[in-house]
Design a protein around this motif. Structure first.
Motif, PDB file in Angstrom:
ATOM      1  N   LEU A 196      37.984  44.297  28.851  1.00 48.01           N
ATOM      2  CA  LEU A 196      37.181  45.208  29.674  1.00 48.01           C
ATOM      3  C   LEU A 196      37.804  45.277  31.063  1.00 48.01           C
ATOM      4  N   GLY A 198      38.913  48.368  34.516  1.00 48.01           N
ATOM      5  CA  GLY A 198      38.867  49.749  35.000  1.00 48.01           C
ATOM      6  C   GLY A 198      37.420  50.104  35.295  1.00 48.01           C
ATOM      7  N   GLU A 217      45.385  49.032  34.103  1.00 46.51           N
ATOM      8  CA  GLU A 217      44.669  47.799  34.420  1.00 46.51           C
ATOM      9  C   GLU A 217      44.002  47.217  33.158  1.00 46.51           C
ATOM     10  N   TYR A 304      31.001  32.255  39.101  1.00 50.87           N
ATOM     11  CA  TYR A 304      31.392  33.665  38.986  1.00 50.87           C
ATOM     12  C   TYR A 304      32.760  33.708  38.294  1.00 50.87           C
ATOM     13  N   ARG A 324      28.796  40.273  37.672  1.00 52.60           N
ATOM     14  CA  ARG A 324      27.570  40.886  38.209  1.00 52.60           C
ATOM     15  C   ARG A 324      26.502  39.792  38.324  1.00 52.60           C
ATOM     16  N   GLY A 339      37.405  42.946  41.923  1.00 50.95           N
ATOM     17  CA  GLY A 339      38.052  44.098  41.307  1.00 50.95           C
ATOM     18  C   GLY A 339      39.514  43.796  41.027  1.00 50.95           C
ATOM     19  N   GLY A 340      40.050  44.461  40.019  1.00 49.78           N
ATOM     20  CA  GLY A 340      41.438  44.269  39.618  1.00 49.78           C
ATOM     21  C   GLY A 340      42.364  45.030  40.561  1.00 49.78           C
ATOM     22  N   GLU A 353      34.401  49.804  45.334  1.00 49.28           N
ATOM     23  CA  GLU A 353      34.142  49.392  43.947  1.00 49.28           C
ATOM     24  C   GLU A 353      33.342  48.080  43.897  1.00 49.28           C
TER      25      GLU A 353
HETATM   26  C1  LIG Z   1      35.780  41.251  38.179  1.00 48.77           C
HETATM   27  C2  LIG Z   1      34.782  42.076  37.907  1.00 48.77           C
HETATM   28  O1  LIG Z   1      34.836  43.034  36.927  1.00 48.77           O
HETATM   29  C3  LIG Z   1      35.888  43.021  35.970  1.00 48.77           C
HETATM   30  C4  LIG Z   1      35.384  43.648  34.735  1.00 48.77           C
HETATM   31  C5  LIG Z   1      35.409  45.003  34.547  1.00 48.77           C
HETATM   32  C6  LIG Z   1      36.144  45.809  35.434  1.00 48.77           C
HETATM   33  C7  LIG Z   1      36.905  45.264  36.412  1.00 48.77           C
HETATM   34  C8  LIG Z   1      37.681  46.124  37.346  1.00 48.77           C
HETATM   35  O2  LIG Z   1      37.652  47.355  37.195  1.00 48.77           O
HETATM   36  O3  LIG Z   1      38.299  45.610  38.267  1.00 48.77           O
HETATM   37  C9  LIG Z   1      37.075  43.788  36.536  1.00 48.77           C
HETATM   38  O4  LIG Z   1      38.240  43.442  35.863  1.00 48.77           O
HETATM   39  C10 LIG Z   1      33.503  41.989  38.632  1.00 48.77           C
HETATM   40  O5  LIG Z   1      32.576  42.713  38.284  1.00 48.77           O
HETATM   41  O6  LIG Z   1      33.394  41.172  39.570  1.00 48.77           O
END
Ligand SMILES: C=C(O[C@H]1C=CC=C(C(=O)O)[C@@H]1O)C(=O)O
Length: 390
Positions: A196, A198, A217, A304, A324, A339-340, A353
């Motif tokens: 999961l 993006g 990503e 987390y 979350r 975030g990535g 984001e």
């Molecule tokens: C690291 C998180 O989300 C991950 C999961 C889905 C999308 C993510 C993103 O788009 O960066 C992250 O990889 C978070 O919510 O703190």
């Protein structure tokens, strides 16, 4: 004031008595499941692979250290539905001594410093072998005298397609979250793991278009899953996706991988230890990203981006990545959001984001603080956060 349903009252009583417990509801399920334990039911495990042969409820940190042990609560009293809650004599449960946890500092990064950090991260990615890293921050919100049980029930109503949990565990403290990300779950004789990543805002029309940054990503995470499959000789497997998964106010790209549970039946703990942390919460290459996170983030992630859920309880595995989520202190809710970051990341967009990802929890907090239980469609921007006080 609370709505005072039986779950709300039950959770508040457990907290008043400082009882160790874990409550969770799975995506799409109606009733929360609850596991109650005695302090002697709590095991602190030294390493992620020590889950081999164990069963119970797991609460695992991002990295194990003295502040954040890997916790396994052995199966004690398991309450499956409201009837079981009503039949349970909670008055008879003795209160446990509340050991005041060592007071901890929560580093709240200012926006300008976060933007500088992301700028620096992008530069490192462009000039080294690091290709993706997750950078997170803490978003504080003021806690009032609202009921934690009520807040949990509100979060469940607002995010029915997430794994919504509330845990109170010695060594970890009080945590709540609504996570969309499966780490490993059993479905009969099959196991499923998910890639999961993006993120974009949730749309009313479901007409999602994904850009190269998000596609790339998420592909990093899928690729990593396949590397782990290769190490464990997992073949054949089936995939579904990438497809869009909506959760709270955001949507993600998701691919699920399914394979025969037989492939890892005697080394499940090793398999999870290898999967964690995936590039959805750490990065690639894994060890480089891990080191980079230790230097760039000034806060402790604790639980987390760890994982949690029933582990081989009633022959069932339901592990979710702890996203979350928030740590609940005496005065504040400390929300964690990340975030990535890739070579294509834009710092201001990454800030937005992480804010957006936190709105699921913030709007539930706002709903119980204002007694407005239809908050799902409202914005959480009016919330008074602890950070704004300083
Ligand atoms: C690291 C998180 O989300 C991950 C999961 C889905 C999308 C993510 C993103 O788009 O960066 C992250 O990889 C978070 O919510 O703190």
């Amino acid at each position: 004031m609370t709505r005072g349903d039986s779950y709300t009252v039950f959770f508040d009583q457990l907290l008043q008595k400082n009882r160790p417990f874990a409550a969770w509801s799975l995506p799409g399920e109606t009733a929360p499941e609850i596991l109650l334990g005695e302090p002697s039911d709590i095991l602190f495990l030294e390493d992620f692979d020590r889950l081999n042969g164990q069963e119970g409820f797991v609460f695992a940190p991002f990295r194990i250290d003295e502040n954040s042990p890997l916790i396994l609560m052995k199966p004690g009293v398991y309450l499956k539905d409201e009837k079981a809650i009503k039949a349970f004599d909670i008055e008879a449960l003795p209160s446990l001594e509340c050991k005041t946890p060592a007071s901890r500092d929560f580093y709240i990064i200012a926006q300008e410093n976060y933007l500088k950090d992301i700028d620096e991260t992008v530069r490192v990615i462009q000039s080294t072998k690091l290709s993706k890293v997750i950078v997170s921050r803490i978003i504080p919100a003021k806690r009032g005298n609202e009921s934690i049980g009520e807040l949990y029930m509100q979060l469940r109503r607002q995010t029915p397609n997430a794994m919504v949990y509330l845990v109170n565990l010695p060594g970890a403290g009080l945590w709540m979250g609504a996570t969309p990300e499966v780490l490993l779950q059993s479905k009969g004789k099959t196991l499923e793991t998910v890639s999961l990543a993006g993120t974009q805002s949730r749309r009313d029309d479901s007409d999602y278009r994904w850009h190269t940054k998000e596609i790339e990503e998420q592909a990093f995470v899928s690729r990593y899953m396949l590397d782990v499959f290769y190490k464990f000789n997992i073949h054949p497997y089936t995939t579904q996706g990438p497809e869009t998964l909506e959760s709270g106010r955001v949507a993600h790209l998701k691919t699920s991988f399914n394979f025969s549970a037989k492939k890892v039946e005697d080394k499940l703990g090793d398999f999870v230890a290898q999967l964690h942390p995936t590039p959805a919460v750490c990065g690639l290459p894994k060890s480089k990203a891990h080191r980079f996170i230790s230097t760039i983030e000034k806060h402790d992630r604790r639980y987390y981006s760890g994982y949690l859920g029933p582990w081989r309880m009633n022959d069932c595995i339901r592990l979710f990545v702890n996203l979350r989520c928030m740590e609940i202190t005496a005065d504040n809710y400390m929300l964690y959001s990340g975030g990535g970051i890739t070579a294509r990341s834009v710092p201001a967009e990454e800030w937005d984001e992480t804010t957006k990802k936190a709105t699921t929890l913030l709007s539930a907090i706002e709903a119980v603080q204002t007694n407005d239980f239809n908050k799902e469609t409202h914005s959480a921007t009016g919330l008074f956060t602890a950070g704004q006080r300083n």
